[in-house]
Design a protein around this motif. Structure first.
Motif, PDB file in Angstrom:
ATOM      1  N   GLY A   1       1.037  -1.263   0.367  1.00 41.18           N
ATOM      2  CA  GLY A   1       0.048   0.048  -0.147  1.00 41.18           C
ATOM      3  C   GLY A   1       0.697   1.458   0.366  1.00 41.18           C
ATOM      4  O   GLY A   1       0.525   2.229  -0.388  1.00 41.18           O
ATOM      5  N   MET A   2       1.888   1.390   0.900  1.00 47.98           N
ATOM      6  CA  MET A   2       2.870   2.870   0.849  1.00 47.98           C
ATOM      7  C   MET A   2       3.595   2.584  -0.861  1.00 47.98           C
ATOM      8  O   MET A   2       3.760   3.525  -0.763  1.00 47.98           O
ATOM      9  CB  MET A   2       4.282   2.359   1.491  1.00 47.98           C
ATOM     10  N   GLN A   3       3.930   1.657  -0.951  1.00 50.21           N
ATOM     11  CA  GLN A   3       4.490   1.744  -2.918  1.00 50.21           C
ATOM     12  C   GLN A   3       3.755   2.198  -3.467  1.00 50.21           C
ATOM     13  O   GLN A   3       3.938   2.835  -4.931  1.00 50.21           O
ATOM     14  CB  GLN A   3       5.254   0.728  -3.158  1.00 50.21           C
ATOM     15  N   THR A   4       2.060   1.538  -3.381  1.00 46.79           N
ATOM     16  CA  THR A   4       1.535   1.866  -3.959  1.00 46.79           C
ATOM     17  C   THR A   4       0.436   2.902  -4.900  1.00 46.79           C
ATOM     18  O   THR A   4       0.685   3.903  -5.412  1.00 46.79           O
ATOM     19  CB  THR A   4       0.099   0.595  -4.265  1.00 46.79           C
ATOM     20  N   PHE A   5       0.378   3.390  -3.308  1.00 45.39           N
ATOM     21  CA  PHE A   5      -0.412   4.944  -2.846  1.00 45.39           C
ATOM     22  C   PHE A   5       0.835   5.981  -2.690  1.00 45.39           C
ATOM     23  O   PHE A   5      -0.035   6.680  -2.509  1.00 45.39           O
ATOM     24  CB  PHE A   5      -1.503   4.571  -1.370  1.00 45.39           C
ATOM     25  N   ARG A   6       1.867   6.138  -2.603  1.00 43.46           N
ATOM     26  CA  ARG A   6       2.913   6.720  -2.086  1.00 43.46           C
ATOM     27  C   ARG A   6       2.792   7.176  -1.071  1.00 43.46           C
ATOM     28  O   ARG A   6       2.632   8.573  -1.373  1.00 43.46           O
ATOM     29  CB  ARG A   6       3.311   8.059  -3.832  1.00 43.46           C
ATOM     30  N   HIS A   7       3.082   6.347  -0.260  1.00 39.94           N
ATOM     31  CA  HIS A   7       2.173   6.765   1.409  1.00 39.94           C
ATOM     32  C   HIS A   7       3.002   6.840   2.499  1.00 39.94           C
ATOM     33  O   HIS A   7       3.528   5.191   2.706  1.00 39.94           O
ATOM     34  CB  HIS A   7       0.541   6.812   1.378  1.00 39.94           C
ATOM     35  N   LYS A   8       3.510   7.312   2.755  1.00 38.72           N
ATOM     36  CA  LYS A   8       3.774   7.197   4.595  1.00 38.72           C
ATOM     37  C   LYS A   8       5.583   6.972   4.023  1.00 38.72           C
ATOM     38  O   LYS A   8       6.990   6.206   4.695  1.00 38.72           O
ATOM     39  CB  LYS A   8       3.458   6.787   5.190  1.00 38.72           C
ATOM     40  N   THR A   9       5.947   6.849   2.402  1.00 39.85           N
ATOM     41  CA  THR A   9       7.692   7.134   1.694  1.00 39.85           C
ATOM     42  C   THR A   9       8.368   8.090   2.532  1.00 39.85           C
ATOM     43  O   THR A   9       9.872   7.641   2.628  1.00 39.85           O
ATOM     44  CB  THR A   9       7.308   6.348   0.553  1.00 39.85           C
ATOM     45  N   LYS A  10       7.945   9.032   2.681  1.00 38.24           N
ATOM     46  CA  LYS A  10       9.490  10.030   3.668  1.00 38.24           C
ATOM     47  C   LYS A  10       9.218   9.734   4.458  1.00 38.24           C
ATOM     48  O   LYS A  10      10.199  10.052   5.382  1.00 38.24           O
ATOM     49  CB  LYS A  10       8.596  10.739   2.894  1.00 38.24           C
ATOM     50  N   HIS A  11       8.681   8.996   5.593  1.00 39.62           N
ATOM     51  CA  HIS A  11       8.755   8.021   6.791  1.00 39.62           C
ATOM     52  C   HIS A  11      10.247   7.695   7.282  1.00 39.62           C
ATOM     53  O   HIS A  11       9.891   6.073   6.462  1.00 39.62           O
ATOM     54  CB  HIS A  11       7.559   7.856   7.304  1.00 39.62           C
ATOM     55  N   LYS A  12      10.824   7.678   7.381  1.00 40.56           N
ATOM     56  CA  LYS A  12      11.837   6.857   7.515  1.00 40.56           C
ATOM     57  C   LYS A  12      11.905   5.088   8.792  1.00 40.56           C
ATOM     58  O   LYS A  12      12.082   4.711   8.623  1.00 40.56           O
ATOM     59  CB  LYS A  12      12.941   7.049   8.899  1.00 40.56           C
ATOM     60  N   SER A  13      10.338   5.707   9.216  1.00 43.07           N
ATOM     61  CA  SER A  13      10.311   4.010  10.417  1.00 43.07           C
ATOM     62  C   SER A  13       9.608   3.846   9.601  1.00 43.07           C
ATOM     63  O   SER A  13       9.934   2.748   9.831  1.00 43.07           O
ATOM     64  CB  SER A  13       9.603   4.980  11.314  1.00 43.07           C
ATOM     65  N   PHE A  14       9.143   3.937   8.393  1.00 45.12           N
ATOM     66  CA  PHE A  14       7.869   2.933   8.083  1.00 45.12           C
ATOM     67  C   PHE A  14       9.216   2.386   6.846  1.00 45.12           C
ATOM     68  O   PHE A  14       8.535   1.488   6.357  1.00 45.12           O
ATOM     69  CB  PHE A  14       6.917   3.964   7.022  1.00 45.12           C
ATOM     70  N   THR A  15       9.507   3.317   5.890  1.00 47.47           N
ATOM     71  CA  THR A  15      10.547   3.119   4.879  1.00 47.47           C
ATOM     72  C   THR A  15      12.019   1.543   5.579  1.00 47.47           C
ATOM     73  O   THR A  15      11.435   0.679   4.453  1.00 47.47           O
ATOM     74  CB  THR A  15      11.385   4.099   4.325  1.00 47.47           C
TER      75      THR A  15
END
Length: 91
Positions: A56-70
């Motif tokens: 979902g992160m990759q598909t919707f480009r969501h929370k991809t700038k959050h280091k904790s998530f990436t």
């Protein structure tokens, strides 16, 4: 074999929910509406939905700038895989 199919169903549902929540949160972000708390994504990822959250992160480009998530979500994917294999072997 029944245990494996039960675990697979659980993992499928958890990941589908993770993917869907990422979609909904992205929509809410665009609308500047009340957002889904990040701890919800983390809890779901810990409980087996990490792949769905990541896709979902990759598909919707969501929370991809959050280091904790990436960094954290891929680590949880590895932990989820190891846990799933362990559960299917021991149970």
């Amino acid at each position: 074999m029944e245990n494996i199919s039960s675990w697979l169903l659980y993992i499928l549902i958890a990941n589908t929910i993770g993917f869907y929540l990422m979609f909904k949160d992205k929509q809410k972000a665009k609308q500047r509406a009340y957002r889904i708390p990040e701890r919800t994504f983390w809890l779901l990822a810990i409980l087996g939905g990490s792949a769905g959250v990541y896709i979902g992160m990759q598909t919707f480009r969501h929370k991809t700038k959050h280091k904790s998530f990436t960094i954290g979500i891929p680590v949880l994917i590895a932990i989820n895989i190891i846990s799933f294999i362990s559960l299917t072997v021991y149970f």
